[in-house]
Design an enzyme around this catalytic site. Structure first.
Site, PDB file in Angstrom:
ATOM      1  N   HIS A  76       0.886  -1.172  -0.094  1.00  0.00           N
ATOM      2  CA  HIS A  76       0.092   0.124   0.043  1.00  0.00           C
ATOM      3  C   HIS A  76       0.771   1.204  -0.151  1.00  0.00           C
ATOM      4  CE1 HIS A  76      -3.319  -2.550   1.923  1.00  0.00           C
ATOM      5  NE2 HIS A  76      -3.684  -2.358   0.863  1.00  0.00           N
ATOM      6  N   LYS A  88     -17.951  -6.889   7.268  1.00  0.00           N
ATOM      7  CA  LYS A  88     -16.718  -7.432   7.793  1.00  0.00           C
ATOM      8  C   LYS A  88     -16.206  -7.006   9.100  1.00  0.00           C
ATOM      9  CE  LYS A  88     -14.249  -7.567   3.378  1.00  0.00           C
ATOM     10  NZ  LYS A  88     -13.126  -6.985   2.504  1.00  0.00           N
ATOM     11  N   ARG A 105      -1.375  -6.221  -8.867  1.00  0.00           N
ATOM     12  CA  ARG A 105      -0.363  -7.353  -8.506  1.00  0.00           C
ATOM     13  C   ARG A 105      -0.121  -8.400  -9.536  1.00  0.00           C
ATOM     14  NH1 ARG A 105      -2.838  -8.051  -2.323  1.00  0.00           N
ATOM     15  NH2 ARG A 105      -4.703  -8.122  -4.125  1.00  0.00           N
ATOM     16  N   SER A 108      -2.931  -7.835   2.521  1.00  0.00           N
ATOM     17  CA  SER A 108      -3.165  -7.480   3.983  1.00  0.00           C
ATOM     18  C   SER A 108      -3.756  -8.907   4.413  1.00  0.00           C
ATOM     19  CB  SER A 108      -4.257  -6.649   4.339  1.00  0.00           C
ATOM     20  OG  SER A 108      -4.072  -5.290   3.668  1.00  0.00           O
TER      21      SER A 108
HETATM   22  O1  PNS Z   1      -9.120  -3.219  -0.090  1.00  0.00           O
HETATM   23  P1  PNS Z   1     -10.144  -3.828  -0.571  1.00  0.00           P
HETATM   24  O2  PNS Z   1     -10.853  -4.636   0.439  1.00  0.00           O
HETATM   25  O3  PNS Z   1      -9.757  -4.441  -1.747  1.00  0.00           O
HETATM   26  O4  PNS Z   1     -10.771  -2.662  -1.036  1.00  0.00           O
HETATM   27  C1  PNS Z   1     -12.205  -2.853  -1.910  1.00  0.00           C
HETATM   28  C2  PNS Z   1     -12.758  -1.440  -2.377  1.00  0.00           C
HETATM   29  C3  PNS Z   1     -13.135  -0.536  -0.999  1.00  0.00           C
HETATM   30  C4  PNS Z   1     -12.018  -0.707  -3.213  1.00  0.00           C
HETATM   31  C5  PNS Z   1     -14.400  -1.868  -2.838  1.00  0.00           C
HETATM   32  O5  PNS Z   1     -14.875  -2.787  -1.845  1.00  0.00           O
HETATM   33  C6  PNS Z   1     -15.056  -0.830  -2.934  1.00  0.00           C
HETATM   34  O6  PNS Z   1     -15.096   0.174  -3.831  1.00  0.00           O
HETATM   35  N1  PNS Z   1     -16.072  -0.615  -1.794  1.00  0.00           N
HETATM   36  C7  PNS Z   1     -17.115   0.604  -1.949  1.00  0.00           C
HETATM   37  C8  PNS Z   1     -18.610   0.025  -2.191  1.00  0.00           C
HETATM   38  C9  PNS Z   1     -18.943   0.202  -3.722  1.00  0.00           C
HETATM   39  O7  PNS Z   1     -18.458   1.169  -4.416  1.00  0.00           O
HETATM   40  N2  PNS Z   1     -18.981  -0.889  -4.540  1.00  0.00           N
HETATM   41  C10 PNS Z   1     -19.234  -1.033  -5.951  1.00  0.00           C
HETATM   42  C11 PNS Z   1     -17.647  -1.229  -6.556  1.00  0.00           C
HETATM   43  S1  PNS Z   1     -17.959  -1.192  -8.588  1.00  0.00           S
END
Ligand code: PNS
Length: 156
Positions: free
Chosen positions: A18, A42, A88, A125
């Site tokens: 990150h 979560k 990645r 993570s």
């Molecule tokens: O670190 P992560 O858990 O992979 O992050 C995922 C994240 C937060 C980027 C994704 O879950 C997200 O954008 N969540 C917000 C809800 C949302 O907008 N969902 C539609 C995505 S197209």
């Protein structure tokens, strides 16, 4: 014109991967916001406040905020014009591509992908937490403050 980039994630906890992406993002955009998601479904290892504190301390110049609901709504609220994600490998790409298209469909905001530095390609993570909880050494994969906090959480 000030260009604001949004780097979203769970950051539970922040890893060196990150930090790599956020630091490189800061060298490319005027303003970078790390957007820490609040996901009620979560149970994170670290609280929202702890995750925000790690990022704030680790990456000088970064703005760190939390959001719930749609990422595109946070982007509009904070005047961000681009979403930046680290990739990645191809598995990340498959998933991230879908989200990038969905976010662009919703508001027109585009996503820029940055390739992870090669030495960070295996760092996540969730893997770091699993290895650490089972007694493995992740000290080279997370910042010192995060490592200390993880040791305390798992061992203490
Ligand atoms: O670190 P992560 O858990 O992979 O992050 C995922 C994240 C937060 C980027 C994704 O879950 C997200 O954008 N969540 C917000 C809800 C949302 O907008 N969902 C539609 C995505 S197209």
């Amino acid at each position: 014109m000030t260009v604001t980039a949004l780097c979203p994630g769970s950051f539970d906890p922040a890893t060196n991967g990150h930090v790599d992406i956020l630091s490189r993002c800061l060298s490319m955009y005027d303003r970078v916001i790390a957007a820490v998601v609040v996901n009620p479904s979560k149970t994170p290892l670290f609280s929202l406040e702890e995750r925000i504190a790690f990022l704030t301390e680790l990456v000088p110049g970064l703005e760190v905020r939390s959001f719930s609901g749609l990422l595109v709504d946070a982007a509009s609220d904070w005047d961000a014009s681009v979403i930046v994600k680290g990739l990645r490998g191809s598995a990340d790409f498959e998933y991230e591509q879908q989200m990038a298209h969905m976010n662009r469909h919703l508001t027109g905001i585009d996503t820029v992908f940055l390739p992870s530095s090669p030495e960070m390609m295996f760092v996540s993570s969730s893997l770091v937490k699993e290895v650490s909880a089972l007694g493995g050494d992740v000290s080279a994969l997370v910042p010192g403050t995060v490592h200390d906090a993880m040791k305390e959480r798992h061992v203490g």
